[in-house]
Scaffold this motif. Structure first.
Motif, PDB file in Angstrom:
ATOM      1  N   ALA A  90      -1.395 -14.676   7.308  1.00  0.00           N
ATOM      2  CA  ALA A  90      -1.858 -13.849   8.426  1.00  0.00           C
ATOM      3  C   ALA A  90      -1.444 -14.485   9.751  1.00  0.00           C
ATOM      4  O   ALA A  90      -1.494 -15.704   9.920  1.00  0.00           O
ATOM      5  CB  ALA A  90      -3.376 -13.690   8.373  1.00  0.00           C
ATOM      6  N   GLU A 117       5.092 -14.197  10.102  1.00  0.00           N
ATOM      7  CA  GLU A 117       6.000 -13.324   9.362  1.00  0.00           C
ATOM      8  C   GLU A 117       6.459 -13.962   8.059  1.00  0.00           C
ATOM      9  O   GLU A 117       7.371 -13.460   7.414  1.00  0.00           O
ATOM     10  CB  GLU A 117       7.221 -12.985  10.230  1.00  0.00           C
ATOM     11  CG  GLU A 117       6.878 -12.242  11.520  1.00  0.00           C
ATOM     12  CD  GLU A 117       6.129 -10.947  11.258  1.00  0.00           C
ATOM     13  OE1 GLU A 117       6.485 -10.237  10.294  1.00  0.00           O
ATOM     14  OE2 GLU A 117       5.190 -10.639  12.014  1.00  0.00           O
ATOM     15  N   TYR A 161       6.350 -14.617   4.320  1.00  0.00           N
ATOM     16  CA  TYR A 161       5.788 -13.890   3.180  1.00  0.00           C
ATOM     17  C   TYR A 161       6.380 -14.394   1.866  1.00  0.00           C
ATOM     18  O   TYR A 161       7.360 -15.157   1.838  1.00  0.00           O
ATOM     19  CB  TYR A 161       6.027 -12.385   3.328  1.00  0.00           C
ATOM     20  CG  TYR A 161       7.492 -11.980   3.367  1.00  0.00           C
ATOM     21  CD1 TYR A 161       8.187 -11.714   2.195  1.00  0.00           C
ATOM     22  CD2 TYR A 161       8.160 -11.869   4.582  1.00  0.00           C
ATOM     23  CE1 TYR A 161       9.523 -11.348   2.232  1.00  0.00           C
ATOM     24  CE2 TYR A 161       9.497 -11.503   4.631  1.00  0.00           C
ATOM     25  CZ  TYR A 161      10.171 -11.246   3.451  1.00  0.00           C
ATOM     26  OH  TYR A 161      11.497 -10.894   3.484  1.00  0.00           O
ATOM     27  N   GLU A 210      -5.744 -17.314   6.297  1.00  0.00           N
ATOM     28  CA  GLU A 210      -5.829 -16.040   5.578  1.00  0.00           C
ATOM     29  C   GLU A 210      -4.472 -15.633   5.016  1.00  0.00           C
ATOM     30  O   GLU A 210      -3.432 -15.853   5.632  1.00  0.00           O
ATOM     31  CB  GLU A 210      -6.336 -14.928   6.498  1.00  0.00           C
ATOM     32  CG  GLU A 210      -7.833 -14.901   6.667  1.00  0.00           C
ATOM     33  CD  GLU A 210      -8.300 -13.623   7.349  1.00  0.00           C
ATOM     34  OE1 GLU A 210      -7.460 -12.770   7.699  1.00  0.00           O
ATOM     35  OE2 GLU A 210      -9.525 -13.467   7.523  1.00  0.00           O
ATOM     36  N   VAL A 229      -2.698 -12.093   3.535  1.00  0.00           N
ATOM     37  CA  VAL A 229      -2.880 -10.641   3.514  1.00  0.00           C
ATOM     38  C   VAL A 229      -1.640  -9.970   2.935  1.00  0.00           C
ATOM     39  O   VAL A 229      -0.597 -10.601   2.762  1.00  0.00           O
ATOM     40  CB  VAL A 229      -3.162 -10.094   4.933  1.00  0.00           C
ATOM     41  CG1 VAL A 229      -4.459 -10.671   5.487  1.00  0.00           C
ATOM     42  CG2 VAL A 229      -1.991 -10.404   5.868  1.00  0.00           C
ATOM     43  N   THR A 230      -1.760  -8.675   2.629  1.00  0.00           N
ATOM     44  CA  THR A 230      -0.616  -7.925   2.113  1.00  0.00           C
ATOM     45  C   THR A 230       0.384  -7.644   3.231  1.00  0.00           C
ATOM     46  O   THR A 230       0.024  -7.588   4.407  1.00  0.00           O
ATOM     47  CB  THR A 230      -1.064  -6.598   1.492  1.00  0.00           C
ATOM     48  OG1 THR A 230      -1.787  -5.837   2.474  1.00  0.00           O
ATOM     49  CG2 THR A 230      -1.965  -6.832   0.286  1.00  0.00           C
ATOM     50  N   THR A 231       1.631  -7.431   2.839  1.00  0.00           N
ATOM     51  CA  THR A 231       2.700  -7.196   3.819  1.00  0.00           C
ATOM     52  C   THR A 231       2.880  -5.729   4.161  1.00  0.00           C
ATOM     53  O   THR A 231       3.395  -5.387   5.216  1.00  0.00           O
ATOM     54  CB  THR A 231       4.035  -7.711   3.276  1.00  0.00           C
ATOM     55  OG1 THR A 231       4.341  -6.999   2.060  1.00  0.00           O
ATOM     56  CG2 THR A 231       3.972  -9.200   2.983  1.00  0.00           C
ATOM     57  N   ALA A 245      -0.661  -2.477   4.698  1.00  0.00           N
ATOM     58  CA  ALA A 245      -0.487  -3.801   5.302  1.00  0.00           C
ATOM     59  C   ALA A 245      -1.833  -4.395   5.699  1.00  0.00           C
ATOM     60  O   ALA A 245      -2.793  -3.672   5.995  1.00  0.00           O
ATOM     61  CB  ALA A 245       0.427  -3.703   6.518  1.00  0.00           C
ATOM     62  N   ASP A 246      -1.912  -5.718   5.663  1.00  0.00           N
ATOM     63  CA  ASP A 246      -3.051  -6.500   6.170  1.00  0.00           C
ATOM     64  C   ASP A 246      -4.321  -6.363   5.342  1.00  0.00           C
ATOM     65  O   ASP A 246      -5.420  -6.617   5.844  1.00  0.00           O
ATOM     66  CB  ASP A 246      -3.347  -6.134   7.631  1.00  0.00           C
ATOM     67  CG  ASP A 246      -2.175  -6.447   8.554  1.00  0.00           C
ATOM     68  OD1 ASP A 246      -1.522  -7.475   8.343  1.00  0.00           O
ATOM     69  OD2 ASP A 246      -1.900  -5.642   9.468  1.00  0.00           O
ATOM     70  N   LEU A 281      -6.797  -7.946   2.900  1.00  0.00           N
ATOM     71  CA  LEU A 281      -7.103  -9.358   2.633  1.00  0.00           C
ATOM     72  C   LEU A 281      -6.904  -9.684   1.151  1.00  0.00           C
ATOM     73  O   LEU A 281      -7.420  -8.976   0.282  1.00  0.00           O
ATOM     74  CB  LEU A 281      -8.541  -9.671   3.052  1.00  0.00           C
ATOM     75  CG  LEU A 281      -9.011 -11.118   2.825  1.00  0.00           C
ATOM     76  CD1 LEU A 281      -8.181 -12.093   3.657  1.00  0.00           C
ATOM     77  CD2 LEU A 281     -10.493 -11.255   3.147  1.00  0.00           C
TER      78      LEU A 281
END
Length: 284
Positions: free
Chosen positions: A176, A179, A181, A210, A212-214, A222-223, A225
């Motif tokens: 989080a 960029e 990933y 954190e 999170v998803t991309t 996206a985002d 958790l």
């Protein structure tokens, strides 16, 4: 010994009857493919009913926990709504909301009928199916919005989701606020930890950060958790990090879930599989 023989003599008729019934049902079940299919359907219905009964009992005893999560979620939504209402006087905001139109994602809720966490290929059975507009590849979230898994198959009234605690599960995640990933997967070890692999060596992930998803995956917005960094280490070639992520969702206590569907999924997929795209792929 005499009493044992007396007992056997008193019950042997009932035992013999049960044995013969089992043999008859077994012979009938193997007689034709039609009878096998009918018995399999009936047994699945019976098993589904038993799972639903026990799931209902579990939900009853977890109502306090679920109500607390629901209250916290409602509080966050009320706070966001108040912010939007304060800004609603802005004509710019109103015109923007009219432009974006319908949300890209569709949400629904479901109850967990069956769930495993102690296997290599863990699955979650839900009490919603095609009759409730549930389709394969819908994302599954916990009541507080954390990643849980995604739907892999549906019947008319039930759906089965692949849990994140499944060695075949794959999704994309990022740190989080950055960029950087990588790929989310489970190594089959700890039931509360997943792996974020192939993260750039420049990322420098820190414990507590954190994950999170991309939004690259078709399953999740996206985002969403996923969890928090527990530890990280560089691979042998020191070119990428392997990050251990402690899950935000408590999968062993899961009783209610949120389903999310990407409305554009099939349009994007049809475009990606079009003849023109295949031609360009073959040219490569």
């Amino acid at each position: 010994m005499h009493k044992l023989f007396e007992f056997i003599r008193s019950v042997y008729v009932a035992v013999l009857f049960i044995v013969l019934e089992i043999a008859a049902v077994s012979y009938y079940a193997r007689s034709t493919y039609y009878t096998q299919a009918r018995l399999l359907t009936r047994s699945n219905q019976a098993i589904g009913g038993v799972h639903s009964l026990f799931a209902g009992v579990r939900r009853y005893f977890s109502l306090g926990h679920e109500n607390r999560l629901l209250a916290e979620h409602c509080a966050r939504l009320e706070e966001q709504l108040a912010q939007y209402q304060e800004a609603a006087t802005s004509e710019r905001l109103e015109s923007y909301l009219q432009e974006i139109g319908e949300s890209k994602y569709r949400f629904a809720t479901a109850c967990v009928v069956a769930n495993t966490v102690n296997r290599a290929q863990n699955l979650i059975t839900l009490n919603r199916g095609r009759n409730d507009n549930v389709i394969p590849e819908m994302g599954v979230l916990s009541p507080d919005g954390a990643m849980v898994g995604y739907v892999v198959d549906c019947s008319d009234r039930y759906a089965v989701a692949m849990s994140v605690l499944n060695t075949s599960f794959r999704a994309s995640g990022r740190l989080a606020g950055s960029e950087y990933y990588g790929s989310i997967y489970w190594d089959g070890r700890d039931q509360s930890v997943v792996i974020l692999g192939d993260v750039s060596k420049y990322a420098d992930p820190q414990p507590g950060e954190e994950v999170v998803t991309t939004g690259f995956s078709q399953y999740f917005p996206a985002d969403v958790l996923i969890g928090w960094v527990e530890s990280a280490e560089l691979n042998e070639t020191r070119t990428a990090y392997t990050v251990r992520v402690r899950l935000a969702a408590e999968l062993s206590r899961l009783s209610e879930v949120i389903l999310v569907a990407n409305r554009d999924l099939y349009e994007i997929r049809d475009l990606q599989q079009s003849d023109q795209i295949e031609q360009h792929t073959r040219l490569e």
